[in-house]
Design an enzyme around this catalytic site. Sequence first.
Site, PDB file in Angstrom:
ATOM      1  N   HIS A 188       0.926  -1.108  -0.074  1.00 46.99           N
ATOM      2  CA  HIS A 188      -0.046  -0.047   0.072  1.00 46.99           C
ATOM      3  C   HIS A 188       0.748   1.238  -0.080  1.00 46.99           C
ATOM      4  CE1 HIS A 188      -3.454  -2.732   0.789  1.00 46.99           C
ATOM      5  NE2 HIS A 188      -3.943  -2.012   0.139  1.00 46.99           N
ATOM      6  N   GLU A 429     -12.301  -9.499  -5.031  1.00 48.00           N
ATOM      7  CA  GLU A 429     -10.587  -9.611  -4.894  1.00 48.00           C
ATOM      8  C   GLU A 429     -10.230 -10.772  -4.269  1.00 48.00           C
ATOM      9  OE1 GLU A 429      -9.506  -6.243  -2.414  1.00 48.00           O
ATOM     10  OE2 GLU A 429     -11.255  -6.538  -1.291  1.00 48.00           O
ATOM     11  N   ASP A 453      -5.160  -7.926  -4.570  1.00 46.54           N
ATOM     12  CA  ASP A 453      -5.359  -8.846  -3.631  1.00 46.54           C
ATOM     13  C   ASP A 453      -5.973 -10.126  -4.394  1.00 46.54           C
ATOM     14  OD1 ASP A 453      -4.925  -8.058  -1.029  1.00 46.54           O
ATOM     15  OD2 ASP A 453      -6.545  -6.822  -1.406  1.00 46.54           O
ATOM     16  N   CYS A 500     -10.173  -1.843 -10.109  1.00 41.90           N
ATOM     17  CA  CYS A 500      -9.705  -0.686  -9.187  1.00 41.90           C
ATOM     18  C   CYS A 500      -8.331  -1.201  -8.879  1.00 41.90           C
ATOM     19  CB  CYS A 500     -10.638  -0.218  -8.231  1.00 41.90           C
ATOM     20  SG  CYS A 500     -11.076  -1.594  -7.061  1.00 41.90           S
TER      21      CYS A 500
HETATM   22  C1  PEP Z   1      -7.124  -4.659  -4.665  1.00 45.72           C
HETATM   23  O1  PEP Z   1      -6.920  -5.431  -3.905  1.00 45.72           O
HETATM   24  O2  PEP Z   1      -6.779  -4.586  -5.756  1.00 45.72           O
HETATM   25  C2  PEP Z   1      -7.577  -3.256  -4.060  1.00 45.72           C
HETATM   26  C3  PEP Z   1      -7.953  -2.374  -5.169  1.00 45.72           C
HETATM   27  O3  PEP Z   1      -7.674  -2.914  -2.766  1.00 45.72           O
HETATM   28  P1  PEP Z   1      -6.313  -2.633  -2.121  1.00 45.72           P
HETATM   29  O4  PEP Z   1      -5.077  -2.470  -2.888  1.00 45.72           O
HETATM   30  O5  PEP Z   1      -6.444  -1.621  -1.268  1.00 45.72           O
HETATM   31  O6  PEP Z   1      -6.076  -3.882  -1.064  1.00 45.72           O
HETATM   32 MG    MG Z   2      -7.723  -5.193  -1.805  1.00 46.64          MG
END
Ligand code: PEP
Ligand code: MG
Length: 555
Positions: A188, A429, A453, A500
Amino acid sequence: MQVYHGKSVFGGIAIGRILVYGREEKPVKPEKTKDAKAEMLRYRKAAQTALKQLDGLYQKALQEAGEDGAAIFEIHRMMLEDNAYGESVENIIYGQQVKAEYAVARTGEHFARMFADMEDAYMRERAADVKDISERLLAILGGEGEKGIRTKEPVILLAEDLSPSETVRLDKEMILSFVTARGSLNSHTAILARTMGIPALVDTGLPLDGKLDGMLGIVDGLAGVIYIDPDEETLTGMGKALEQEKEKAKLLQTLKGRENVTLDGQSILLYANIGNIGDLAAALQNDAGGIGLLRSEFIYLERDRFPTEEEQFRIYRTVAETMGKKPVIIRTLDIGADKQCDYFGMEKEGNPALGCRAIRICLTRPDIFRTQLRALFRASVYGEISIMYPMITSVKEICRIRKIVEEVKEELNARGVAYGNPGQGIMIETPAAALISDLLAREVDFFSIGTNDLTQYLLAADRQNRAVDEFYDSHHPAVLRLIQMVVENAHQAGIRVGICGELGADPGLTREFLAMGVDELSVSPGSILPLRKAILETNVSEYRKTRSRLLSPLQ
Ligand code: PEP
Ligand code: MG
């Protein structure tokens, strides 16, 4: 000149002074003293300085976030002034004839444990506050200034590694680039750097020592290289490359206001991923059609205690009002795994990515969830807000969420508070959610595929572990097949589906996603215009004829 290679998180070039960022948490050894009285005096002086700092922080927060936002510093002040804390420090200094640092560290640990073991949830949260106070005192005793970066000019920040909660607290205006010695591309922290749109490298293996502080550095985000103390030739060459970058960025600006439509007339929505209000400007500047993912957990990570309903309401309302008629998808908190908040008081987990994360926290601690839902439902009166739930694995979870949502609406009715009717969707995810996406599609208004994920769970490759970066292959046919399947299931049920995860911004896959029929790509703000350019230059029907059957055997 020293040259280090790393993995590129975000392209672009940065030239500037280097600042080495050090973690302040160090184990404190029980150093003996012959002058306990002098140590006690040092502690008292440090406590006075800490109180002054807390007053300053209180005033700053009062102006920026109102009384609710400032209250935490008042709590810290009260804890520090409480006799029990000072008495414990005094007992340890005199009883064990040790230095003030050790007494403060031990007192912090004892008090934090005491709070953490309390029945009352509010008191449990105070454990993180005591730790914070003790760290502040230790920094003062060690002659360090306040936490955070202290610089007058924007810098290239070098760090061993950065946690999301550290990153989110940094003064973004002052950072030209991030470079970490360790860290993974899919963490992240890397995602935050992408959202900020600044060149960033991870896993450079840089030996971090104070000598690098203040030296000139050049980060080439595209090539994945950092030059330290560059020679004349490199400096001139990279200076020119930086000018070219700026020209390219200017050209991209000419694409603002254009539709995202392919040469053969297929449209797709391009939205922005953001973490907080601070990212809204970048979303608008880059012509985002909406917000496809607001990672609301950053609102929690920025604080030392739970954000109140009012604080959250204000943030969500601001985002909705700023975006006007454009859609805003707000994801409920996705705390857990690498996004840890001390004040949640979670049990330490052996494998947090497979543990109590995201919706699992919300369903098992519904009070936290309810507060966020109330804020979201209230804010949805002011714009086009939709709510999105992360880490879904079953239909049963949707039923549990629905029940809580109904209770929240009843609470708001009882309070006589207005609320809207936000759309409700889920992230796909987990492999489980993807495989039952036909069933899930009947229950919700939209899907958004979280490829970060999904890749991790599908390929059994920890997104945080740089040692398996090469096995974390988002282009793996298994990932692409699953995306195609989810898109088909969503469309069969008549709901829209976006991506996303970071893969959505991969220009090498834009044609593929268009061919699959993905409705929306939500990406970091800086990726919107380059993607628009790729879309404008694509002919999907031509591509469909040559498309690899390995990737899309389902057609
Ligand atoms: C993902 O898992 O692709 C997502 C958009 O959520 P995060 O990266 O915040 O886990
Ligand atoms: Mg995620």
